[in-house]
Design an enzyme around this catalytic site. Structure first.
Site, PDB file in Angstrom:
ATOM      1  N   SER A  52      57.040 -21.133  39.703  1.00 14.87           N
ATOM      2  CA  SER A  52      57.849 -19.971  39.331  1.00 14.87           C
ATOM      3  C   SER A  52      57.660 -19.487  37.899  1.00 14.87           C
ATOM      4  O   SER A  52      58.063 -18.357  37.582  1.00 14.87           O
ATOM      5  CB  SER A  52      59.331 -20.302  39.556  1.00 14.87           C
ATOM      6  OG  SER A  52      59.661 -21.505  38.893  1.00 14.87           O
ATOM      7  N   GLU A  77      64.917 -23.262  40.612  1.00 13.57           N
ATOM      8  CA  GLU A  77      65.440 -22.158  39.800  1.00 13.57           C
ATOM      9  C   GLU A  77      66.866 -21.835  40.212  1.00 13.57           C
ATOM     10  O   GLU A  77      67.340 -22.258  41.268  1.00 13.57           O
ATOM     11  CB  GLU A  77      64.539 -20.927  39.946  1.00 13.57           C
ATOM     12  CG  GLU A  77      63.095 -21.147  39.503  1.00 13.57           C
ATOM     13  CD  GLU A  77      62.942 -21.372  37.999  1.00 13.57           C
ATOM     14  OE1 GLU A  77      63.891 -21.102  37.241  1.00 13.57           O
ATOM     15  OE2 GLU A  77      61.858 -21.830  37.586  1.00 13.57           O
ATOM     16  N   ASP A 113      64.706 -29.518  44.484  1.00 16.50           N
ATOM     17  CA  ASP A 113      64.104 -30.598  43.704  1.00 16.50           C
ATOM     18  C   ASP A 113      62.824 -31.133  44.377  1.00 16.50           C
ATOM     19  O   ASP A 113      62.899 -31.857  45.361  1.00 16.50           O
ATOM     20  CB  ASP A 113      65.131 -31.721  43.545  1.00 16.50           C
ATOM     21  CG  ASP A 113      64.589 -32.851  42.687  1.00 16.50           C
ATOM     22  OD1 ASP A 113      63.473 -32.705  42.133  1.00 16.50           O
ATOM     23  OD2 ASP A 113      65.280 -33.885  42.579  1.00 16.50           O
ATOM     24  N   ALA A 114      61.695 -30.758  43.792  1.00 16.37           N
ATOM     25  CA  ALA A 114      60.391 -31.142  44.369  1.00 16.37           C
ATOM     26  C   ALA A 114      60.186 -32.650  44.389  1.00 16.37           C
ATOM     27  O   ALA A 114      59.334 -33.154  45.126  1.00 16.37           O
ATOM     28  CB  ALA A 114      59.264 -30.480  43.571  1.00 16.37           C
ATOM     29  N   TYR A 238      52.054 -35.695  21.091  1.00 12.86           N
ATOM     30  CA  TYR A 238      51.639 -35.347  22.460  1.00 12.86           C
ATOM     31  C   TYR A 238      50.692 -36.405  23.055  1.00 12.86           C
ATOM     32  O   TYR A 238      51.144 -37.296  23.768  1.00 12.86           O
ATOM     33  CB  TYR A 238      51.018 -33.923  22.521  1.00 12.86           C
ATOM     34  CG  TYR A 238      51.091 -33.411  23.940  1.00 12.86           C
ATOM     35  CD1 TYR A 238      52.100 -32.543  24.349  1.00 12.86           C
ATOM     36  CD2 TYR A 238      50.195 -33.865  24.919  1.00 12.86           C
ATOM     37  CE1 TYR A 238      52.215 -32.140  25.678  1.00 12.86           C
ATOM     38  CE2 TYR A 238      50.297 -33.465  26.246  1.00 12.86           C
ATOM     39  CZ  TYR A 238      51.297 -32.592  26.614  1.00 12.86           C
ATOM     40  OH  TYR A 238      51.414 -32.208  27.926  1.00 12.86           O
ATOM     41  N   LYS A 247      50.734 -38.462  30.988  1.00 15.64           N
ATOM     42  CA  LYS A 247      49.512 -37.758  31.401  1.00 15.64           C
ATOM     43  C   LYS A 247      48.400 -38.756  31.748  1.00 15.64           C
ATOM     44  O   LYS A 247      47.591 -38.502  32.647  1.00 15.64           O
ATOM     45  CB  LYS A 247      49.061 -36.783  30.311  1.00 15.64           C
ATOM     46  CG  LYS A 247      50.010 -35.603  30.115  1.00 15.64           C
ATOM     47  CD  LYS A 247      50.123 -34.734  31.355  1.00 15.64           C
ATOM     48  CE  LYS A 247      50.930 -33.472  31.131  1.00 15.64           C
ATOM     49  NZ  LYS A 247      51.169 -32.723  32.367  1.00 15.64           N
ATOM     50  N   THR A 278      55.383 -21.642  26.857  1.00 17.59           N
ATOM     51  CA  THR A 278      56.121 -21.698  28.128  1.00 17.59           C
ATOM     52  C   THR A 278      57.453 -22.372  27.825  1.00 17.59           C
ATOM     53  O   THR A 278      57.665 -22.905  26.725  1.00 17.59           O
ATOM     54  CB  THR A 278      55.396 -22.540  29.209  1.00 17.59           C
ATOM     55  OG1 THR A 278      55.348 -23.896  28.770  1.00 17.59           O
ATOM     56  CG2 THR A 278      54.006 -22.023  29.511  1.00 17.59           C
TER      57      THR A 278
END
Ligand code: NAD
Length: 401
Positions: A52, A77, A113-114, A238, A247, A278
């Site tokens: 989204s 969302e 909720d994925a 990061y 990651k 973002t």
């Protein structure tokens, strides 16, 4: 409800969103993709998890309007209620589905909720009911601060912290332009573990396992998760911080999935994308200042890219270029290639040394950063009169409320 909508910023998020502004953003991305030649051998059925906003939205637009693919988008969302506007990703999807329908493209969405088994099952049921062939491309583009484990019910929270020792560096308040220093304390082992549980690879693996078990993946399916590496300046927060650990876990999952999918000639890739504004990236300390300097340098070089430019280049030059997918020596797709050139990084490092509150507006693209931030929520668009009332209660056509 008809009302005029202005930005209301709290910390690094905006709690309001403008429906017309969000629709304009989506249309701009659609126009960008359509103005570039369509790929001829693109995917036909695409599932995007985290569809989204940000990179996931750009992926959905690239698949739908660049490849004429049928798309299912999963996201979390908020619809409007009373005088509270919907979230930006909600309005983005309203606009996306309307535009897809106008072009005769299948586009349906699942809001929830994925991470949960329930939403995975709903997605599987929808695909079984609606799609004749298997999924050709699964893009995993979730960014979430929290995960409830679907099997144990345990709640995990991610943190954006360094690992080992405290880290002090420059930081900026993007709204006032005030620069200063920030010290980030190192994470505990428990915080590292929780961050990996939220943003690591387990959920990506669960999605692919369940889709495969349901027989929904086509022969030669491709799945992709997004990653960021960035320069030494941001390493402590990061790449070598808690999110970097997560990651690393996603990369491990890519290797596992490559094996899982080998019997159907499937492939799992990591695409290392460039830094963009973002909702997820604005939450990371230090990174907004880095992005402001990076944008200045890359715009001067005419190599600036936002989400849609990045993802369309990923589709057209890498995933569907009619030949092999180019990867680096670690098997990663490097969409951050322009960001990471020696020249760009040397210039950013030089500016990083100099930047302060007095020169921030001249040596960085803070104005561009700020514009992109407001634009995420449909604001700062000169073509829109923000005093005019708009209908804030808007339905996503495929979602029954
Ligand atoms: P974003 O905040 O714009 O998008 C996150 C998406 O995840 C949204 O669609 C949101 O609805 C969805 N989501 C969040 N929690 C969910 C949940 N529980 N269930 C269902 N959907 C949920 O983020 P983004 O910056 O586009 O990040 C996407 C990916 O790209 C991440 O893996 C991120 O690390 C990566 N990435 C981002 C950048 C950057 O600069 N922003 C750079 C490189 C890679």
């Amino acid at each position: 409800m008809q009302q005029s909508v202005q930005p209301r910023v709290r910390g690094f998020i905006c709690t309001t969103a403008h429906p017309t502004g969000c629709a304009a953003n989506v249309q701009h991305q659609i126009d960008y993709v359509k103005s570039h030649a369509s790929v001829t051998d693109g995917p036909k059925r695409v599932l995007i998890i985290g569809a989204s906003t940000g990179y996931g939205l750009a992926s959905r637009i690239s698949a739908a309007f660049g490849c004429q693919a049928a798309t299912i988008g999963v996201f979390y969302e908020r619809p409007a209620s009373g005088n509270r506007t919907a979230s930006a990703g909600w309005y983005n999807t309203v606009a996306l589905e309307k535009a897809a329908t106008q072009e005769g493209l299948y586009a349906k969405s699942i809001n929830g909720d994925a991470f949960s088994n329930e939403i995975k099952q709903q997605t599987i049921d929808l695909i079984k009911a609606d799609w004749d062939g298997g999924i050709d491309l699964v893009i995993y583009s979730l960014a979430s601060p929290r995960r409830i484990h679907p099997d144990t019910g345990e709640i995990y929270n991610s943190v954006l912290k360094t690992i080992g020792k405290p880290f002090t560096d420059k930081n900026i308040d993007v709204f006032t332009g005030q620069t200063g220093e920030i010290t980030i304390e190192p994470a505990s082992q428990e915080e590292i573990n929780q961050t990996v549980a939220v943003m690591g690879g387990e959920d990506w693996g669960m999605w692919l396992d369940q889709l495969k078990a349901a027989g929904l993946l086509s022969n030669g399916v491709v799945t992709l998760a997004y990653d960021y590496v960035g320069p030494a300046i941001t390493f402590p927060i990061y790449h070598q911080g808690t999110i970097g650990q997560a990651k690393a876990d996603v990369r491990k999952m890519a290797k596992t999935l490559a094996k899982t999918l080998s019997d159907i000639n499937g492939h799992a890739y990591i695409s290392v994308n460039k830094a963009v504004v973002t909702q997820a990236s604005s939450a990371i300390p230090v990174v907004p200042l880095y992005i402001s300097l990076l944008f200045k340098v890359m715009k001067q070089q005419n190599r600036h890219e936002g989400c849609i430019e990045q993802i369309w280049r990923l589709f057209s030059d890498n995933l569907y270029n009619g030949s092999n997918i180019p990867v680096d020596e670690d098997g990663l797709i490097r969409m951050d290639d322009w960001e990471m050139t020696e020249d760009v990084q040397a210039q950013v490092a030089n500016l990083w040394q100099k930047v302060n509150t007095e020169n921030i507006n001249s040596i960085s693209d803070l104005a561009g950063y700020r514009h992109d931030f407001y634009a995420l929520f449909g604001f700062d668009n000169d073509a829109i009169d923000y005093q005019t009332e708009v209908e804030t209660e808007q339905n996503i056509p495929s979602i029954k409320l």
